[in-house]
Write an enzyme that holds these catalytic residues in place. Sequence first.
Site, PDB file in Angstrom:
ATOM      1  N   LYS A   1       0.824  -1.211   0.000  1.00 36.07           N
ATOM      2  CA  LYS A   1       0.000   0.000   0.000  1.00 36.07           C
ATOM      3  C   LYS A   1       0.860   1.263   0.000  1.00 36.07           C
ATOM      4  O   LYS A   1       0.597   2.209  -0.754  1.00 36.07           O
ATOM      5  CB  LYS A   1      -0.947  -0.012   1.201  1.00 36.07           C
ATOM      6  CG  LYS A   1      -1.944  -1.167   1.180  1.00 36.07           C
ATOM      7  CD  LYS A   1      -2.965  -1.076   2.286  1.00 36.07           C
ATOM      8  CE  LYS A   1      -2.367  -1.265   3.658  1.00 36.07           C
ATOM      9  NZ  LYS A   1      -1.789  -2.621   3.854  1.00 36.07           N
ATOM     10  N   THR A   2       1.888   1.299   0.837  1.00 36.78           N
ATOM     11  CA  THR A   2       2.779   2.462   0.864  1.00 36.78           C
ATOM     12  C   THR A   2       3.517   2.609  -0.456  1.00 36.78           C
ATOM     13  O   THR A   2       3.657   3.723  -0.987  1.00 36.78           O
ATOM     14  CB  THR A   2       3.785   2.341   2.017  1.00 36.78           C
ATOM     15  OG1 THR A   2       3.087   2.219   3.257  1.00 36.78           O
ATOM     16  CG2 THR A   2       4.696   3.567   2.078  1.00 36.78           C
TER      17      THR A   2
ATOM     18  N   ASP B   1      -1.502   6.627   6.311  1.00 41.01           N
ATOM     19  CA  ASP B   1      -1.509   5.213   6.643  1.00 41.01           C
ATOM     20  C   ASP B   1      -2.418   4.980   7.857  1.00 41.01           C
ATOM     21  O   ASP B   1      -2.563   5.867   8.711  1.00 41.01           O
ATOM     22  CB  ASP B   1      -0.085   4.756   6.951  1.00 41.01           C
ATOM     23  CG  ASP B   1       0.065   3.248   6.908  1.00 41.01           C
ATOM     24  OD1 ASP B   1      -0.871   2.573   6.432  1.00 41.01           O
ATOM     25  OD2 ASP B   1       1.114   2.742   7.353  1.00 41.01           O
TER      26      ASP B   1
END
Length: 348
Positions: free
Chosen positions: A71-72, A116
């Site tokens: 995801k990052t 996040d």
Amino acid sequence: MSAGPGGERLVDHDADSEDRAVEAALRPRQLGEFIGQERVRQQLDLVLRAARERGATADHVLLSGAPGLGKTTLSMIIAAEMGAPIRISSGPAIQHAGDLASILSSLQEGEVLFLDEIHRMSRPAEEMLYMAMEDFRVDVIVGKGPGATAIPLELPPFTLVGATTRAGLLPPPLRDRFGFTAHMEFYAPAELERVVHRSAGLLDVEVDPAGAAEIAGRSRGTPRIANRLLRRVRDYAQIKTDGAIGRETASRALEVYEVDERGLDRLDRAVLQALLKLFGGGPVGLSTLAVAVGEERETVEEVAEPFLVREGLLARTPRGRVATPAAWAHLGLTPPASQPGQPGLFGG
């Protein structure tokens, strides 16, 4: 909770400081370099290309899925593909609306803001984010009590990329404001083999297809774990062999670090062994099982059980935890003769 001689749990999905440092060097920079998540990549490519052709900022993006799936990395790729800077923060770091207002007011036009664990943001900040995402405006409250004044603050267009491991905790008003939502799936072994080969090349490690397959098969469908195991196998190969990684070297190295052929580590096997040997396969209550393993209830429930359930080795039932036939087979044990109609002794 450790699995390796160094005290680390090699199959933990969360990143430690070493992981973050290495991941920065291993991360792909463009969407075409990103391995796996084929459906997400195709959809995201269309979103970004269309935005570039319109000369507009990309729609807000929500990425959900387990830790370690990229995801990052995707958030950084979105910024790179749009030719924009990226600002990185997290939900737990934004506990007041003022914290969020400070970040939003300093954004540049077109900038990507990556949040996040967005589901852990405070409620006041969350409500401020609604207006910022939809109208590119926030109201900053000055003063207290009856004399408080709301000063509208215009924001430049920006793209919010939110990441969450628990999409169900996001309130609908926030979830609905994302123009593109993607769920990250666990990786297939063949995809993880490609991840291992790519990372080995960047780390200047020689690994053959059989060695990459051995590492990929023990990586729980997670690139972060695959890269972590690769580094530990590299260390073993450097000290014990000529530095090259084949199937036998990878297998021996991961035996040292107590990660078996299905990716189970010491904690996972301890839970299964207690369930099978002490309680005959269950059902047994979570608290009882945790005491038998010598771990906290939360550690068993949140760290060990999710993977065991996903692998079909353990089932959660209203009466307690129950081992599946696959668990008996994996540990090489014979299940006891069934006794129909006898209630579980350790339910609850």
